[in-house]
Motif scaffolding. Structure first.
Motif, PDB file in Angstrom:
ATOM      1  N   TYR A 104     113.218  92.490 -34.226  1.00 38.51           N
ATOM      2  CA  TYR A 104     114.084  91.319 -34.346  1.00 38.51           C
ATOM      3  C   TYR A 104     114.752  91.331 -35.712  1.00 38.51           C
ATOM      4  O   TYR A 104     114.133  91.651 -36.715  1.00 38.51           O
ATOM      5  CB  TYR A 104     113.253  90.043 -34.185  1.00 38.51           C
ATOM      6  N   SER A 105     116.048  91.008 -35.756  1.00 35.53           N
ATOM      7  CA  SER A 105     116.755  91.035 -37.039  1.00 35.53           C
ATOM      8  C   SER A 105     117.813  89.953 -37.095  1.00 35.53           C
ATOM      9  O   SER A 105     118.304  89.483 -36.058  1.00 35.53           O
ATOM     10  CB  SER A 105     117.409  92.409 -37.265  1.00 35.53           C
ATOM     11  N   TYR A 106     118.136  89.537 -38.300  1.00 34.35           N
ATOM     12  CA  TYR A 106     119.242  88.620 -38.510  1.00 34.35           C
ATOM     13  C   TYR A 106     119.806  88.822 -39.893  1.00 34.35           C
ATOM     14  O   TYR A 106     119.147  89.345 -40.787  1.00 34.35           O
ATOM     15  CB  TYR A 106     118.818  87.158 -38.305  1.00 34.35           C
TER      16      TYR A 106
END
Length: 108
Positions: A104-106
């Motif tokens: 998961y990345s942002y």
């Protein structure tokens, strides 16, 4: 099995009509219980309102963010965050925070 009933014949249409009336009767019996209004919550006294007020926050210290959260640092001294998907460590790569576990990345 139902062919020899006395009184009236039971076919599909009459069965469905009877079951619909039975469901409506149950619904009318339960509806008044849900129609009652909830009593309003008690009004807080002025003294209680004063107690609820929080004292002013101190300015951020080294190692704290502006919103009051402390920076999380791992054993190697790298800053990390907790992943909202799997609750594992997320590390910063450029402008992105990426989870080691699920990916998961942002972008910050």
């Amino acid at each position: 099995m139902f062919d020899n009933l006395t009184g009236s014949s039971l076919d599909r249409r009459s069965f469905l009509r009877g079951s619909a009336m039975f469901a409506a009767a149950i619904g009318l019996a339960v509806a008044p219980a849900f129609a009652q209004q909830q009593p309003p919550p008690p009004q807080p006294k002025p003294e209680e309102e004063k107690k609820k007020e929080e004292p002013p926050k101190d300015p951020p210290v080294d190692g704290e963010k502006k919103d009051g959260e402390k920076k999380l640092v791992d054993d190697e001294g790298r800053e990390y965050r907790v992943c909202p998907q799997c609750a594992y460590n997320m590390y910063k790569q450029g402008r992105m925070w990426v989870c080691e576990n699920c990916g998961y990345s942002y972008v910050e």
